[in-house]
Design an enzyme around this catalytic site. Sequence first.
Site, mmCIF file in Angstrom:
data_model
loop_
_atom_site.group_PDB
_atom_site.id
_atom_site.type_symbol
_atom_site.label_atom_id
_atom_site.label_comp_id
_atom_site.label_asym_id
_atom_site.label_seq_id
_atom_site.Cartn_x
_atom_site.Cartn_y
_atom_site.Cartn_z
ATOM 1 N N LYS A 221 0.795 -1.158 -0.144
ATOM 2 C CA LYS A 221 0.269 -0.177 0.157
ATOM 3 C C LYS A 221 0.809 1.334 -0.230
ATOM 4 O O LYS A 221 1.208 1.517 0.921
ATOM 5 C CB LYS A 221 -0.500 0.336 1.391
ATOM 6 N N GLU B 70 4.376 -0.708 13.410
ATOM 7 C CA GLU B 70 5.213 0.340 14.509
ATOM 8 C C GLU B 70 4.500 1.419 14.306
ATOM 9 O O GLU B 70 4.327 2.162 13.450
ATOM 10 C CB GLU B 70 6.596 0.689 13.929
ATOM 11 N N CYS C 5 10.963 7.679 14.052
ATOM 12 C CA CYS C 5 10.600 7.157 14.774
ATOM 13 C C CYS C 5 11.144 7.272 15.981
ATOM 14 O O CYS C 5 10.650 6.747 17.129
ATOM 15 C CB CYS C 5 9.881 6.151 13.699
HETATM 16 P P1 NAP Z 1 -0.472 7.393 9.557
HETATM 17 O O1 NAP Z 1 -1.681 8.308 9.072
HETATM 18 O O2 NAP Z 1 -0.822 6.441 10.053
HETATM 19 O O3 NAP Z 1 -0.209 7.168 6.935
HETATM 20 C C1 NAP Z 1 0.445 5.671 7.146
HETATM 21 C C2 NAP Z 1 -0.635 4.877 6.491
HETATM 22 O O4 NAP Z 1 -1.363 4.315 6.962
HETATM 23 C C3 NAP Z 1 -1.038 5.229 5.459
HETATM 24 O O5 NAP Z 1 -0.863 4.686 3.940
HETATM 25 C C4 NAP Z 1 -2.464 6.404 5.276
HETATM 26 O O6 NAP Z 1 -2.939 6.174 4.349
HETATM 27 C C5 NAP Z 1 -3.151 5.015 6.229
HETATM 28 N N1 NAP Z 1 -3.623 4.973 7.124
HETATM 29 C C6 NAP Z 1 -3.768 5.267 7.863
HETATM 30 N N2 NAP Z 1 -4.733 6.260 8.798
HETATM 31 C C7 NAP Z 1 -5.802 4.746 7.620
HETATM 32 C C8 NAP Z 1 -7.473 4.335 8.186
HETATM 33 N N3 NAP Z 1 -7.498 4.703 9.499
HETATM 34 N N4 NAP Z 1 -7.369 3.415 7.732
HETATM 35 C C9 NAP Z 1 -7.326 2.737 6.721
HETATM 36 N N5 NAP Z 1 -5.590 3.498 6.090
HETATM 37 C C10 NAP Z 1 -5.161 4.585 7.096
HETATM 38 O O7 NAP Z 1 0.837 7.519 9.098
HETATM 39 P P2 NAP Z 1 1.985 8.437 8.319
HETATM 40 O O8 NAP Z 1 1.538 9.414 7.669
HETATM 41 O O9 NAP Z 1 3.491 8.368 8.226
HETATM 42 O O10 NAP Z 1 2.259 9.883 9.107
HETATM 43 C C11 NAP Z 1 1.254 10.425 10.311
HETATM 44 C C12 NAP Z 1 1.744 10.685 11.985
HETATM 45 O O11 NAP Z 1 2.102 9.647 11.556
HETATM 46 C C13 NAP Z 1 2.443 11.274 12.312
HETATM 47 O O12 NAP Z 1 2.852 12.820 12.131
HETATM 48 C C14 NAP Z 1 3.440 10.771 13.156
HETATM 49 O O13 NAP Z 1 3.061 11.381 13.983
HETATM 50 C C15 NAP Z 1 3.726 9.445 12.276
HETATM 51 N N6 NAP Z 1 4.896 8.508 12.520
HETATM 52 C C16 NAP Z 1 5.257 7.508 12.993
HETATM 53 C C17 NAP Z 1 5.734 7.005 12.924
HETATM 54 C C18 NAP Z 1 6.983 6.067 13.555
HETATM 55 O O14 NAP Z 1 8.013 5.043 13.522
HETATM 56 N N7 NAP Z 1 6.609 5.792 14.689
HETATM 57 C C19 NAP Z 1 6.359 6.757 11.523
HETATM 58 C C20 NAP Z 1 5.561 8.317 10.405
HETATM 59 C C21 NAP Z 1 4.765 8.932 11.218
HETATM 60 P P3 NAP Z 1 -2.524 7.122 3.557
HETATM 61 O O15 NAP Z 1 -0.873 6.835 2.705
HETATM 62 O O16 NAP Z 1 -3.810 8.171 2.714
HETATM 63 O O17 NAP Z 1 -2.675 8.664 4.506
#
Ligand code: NAP
Length: 473
Positions: A157, A238, A275
């Site tokens: 994805k 993660e 992260c």
């Molecule tokens: P994210 O919003 O959780 O998205 C990650 C993936 O999951 C993307 O492909 C997203 O789709 C999908 N997704 C998210 N919510 C979903 C849902 N409810 N249903 C279905 N699919 C879903 O993470 P991100 O975009 O990487 O970053 C946003 C936040 O994540 C950051 O601000 C940070 O807080 C955190 N983050 C943490 C780490 C870590 O390693 N701990 C790493 C990166 C980010 P889309 O592509 O459509 O958005």
Amino acid sequence: MATQPTEQQQNHEYTVIDTAVDLARQAAPVWAQASAQVRAGLLEALADALQAHQQTLVPLANEETHLGAPRLAGEIARTAFQLRGFAEQLLAGVALAPVVDSAVAGSPPAGRPQLTRVLRPVGPVAMFSASNFPFAFSVLGGDTASALAAGCPVVVKAHSGHPRLSKAVFDIAHRVIASQQLPEGLLTLVDQASRGAGAYLVQHPGIAAVAFTGSYQGGTALWKLANERPRPIPFFGELGSINPLVALPAALQANGEELANLLAGSMTLGCGQFCTSPGVIVLLDDPSSDRFLGQLCEALAPIQTHAMLTPGMRQGFEQASAKVAQHASTLLAPGNDGAGPAPRLYTTDAAAFIANPALHEEMFGPGALVVKARNQAEVLQVLAAVGGTLSTTLWGVSDDTPANRALVQAAEQVSGRVLFGGVPTGVAVCAAQQHGGPWPSSTAPQTTSVGYAALQRFLRPVALQDAPQWVQG
Ligand code: NAP
């Protein structure tokens, strides 16, 4: 995809996913039977191809992520290293080695049949790329490399933050797979997809496991879906991590200024979008701590960060830091933004931190919260309140004392990795690595998403009893 898809668009997305999973299902038995040499050959060829296209991939990645050419080139090197590393593991034969117990004559419990415990691939893996590692945790990143090494096809994805790069890397991989006459279903891509499509993928009956790197909210939503399926599947997520760093006077008295510069660099590396970024700095009540805070503010203030990965990420950081500001005092205020947000630092005391869960949330960006503890007992309570984190860093615990032992024990209790020097950003890819701690940093803390043990996530043990030799091979 920003807007809600129409019913017609959604049906189209589902059809794309059905096709990708069907191809993965067809590839699964073939790839499960493939020899270590064949699997290693593919991983090595993917590494070569990725590096061969570095000149075109880096600018594309930079356009979409703003991470900068040097970092992105380094990330390609890391991704290729990872792919080759898994290949080496396969060829060395250790990762998939069976455990054999010969038959023992006599009645149980001492007597037993011949048993061989083998590891079998779980089947097609759905992999949600990370936003912050567009190569190393995306289409050909660590999750894909470890799943392919384990013998599992991967349905990627793509992350909406780097769609063109995802497609470009996928196309390169697709050509490599075709050139080796391997099934195209080994790697398929679901891109430009809505959140509903991501949910559909996790719930698809053809998917056997999920690997995810991202937010707590997104990860938890998908983890629930994986567990609510008629037949739940493993979800290796993660999620958020605040990575406490405990700096004791023993370390700060010796070289506070150097450590302040080191920490400022780590906090702002990649605009804080790691992260493992140190998000909570725990200090004891001591003059060396006050001096260190001054040095840290001085080191942070002039740092200009690059733009964040997406406008949504920037907004998320502003909201998270504003929330912390409501509950803590501001040491270094937001201001003088460059392309990215200026670094910021907040402070509170241990009692307030322990009592307030709002202060335990990840600020994904160049910010951190300093927690001042009156004594060692409070430091232990602060670590316990963190609950779960990828890493904890301890500065100044080199002596073997009861107090230091208690600190190490408390750190191990909540973390996947404990550092006794340096900073937590930078996670080496090797056999001993552990990248995954207790919830919420990971949904499966007994596993790792970085390092060679990552492939164990996609293997399932089967005990073969009194099996003929050809089955055990
Ligand atoms: P994210 O919003 O959780 O998205 C990650 C993936 O999951 C993307 O492909 C997203 O789709 C999908 N997704 C998210 N919510 C979903 C849902 N409810 N249903 C279905 N699919 C879903 O993470 P991100 O975009 O990487 O970053 C946003 C936040 O994540 C950051 O601000 C940070 O807080 C955190 N983050 C943490 C780490 C870590 O390693 N701990 C790493 C990166 C980010 P889309 O592509 O459509 O958005």
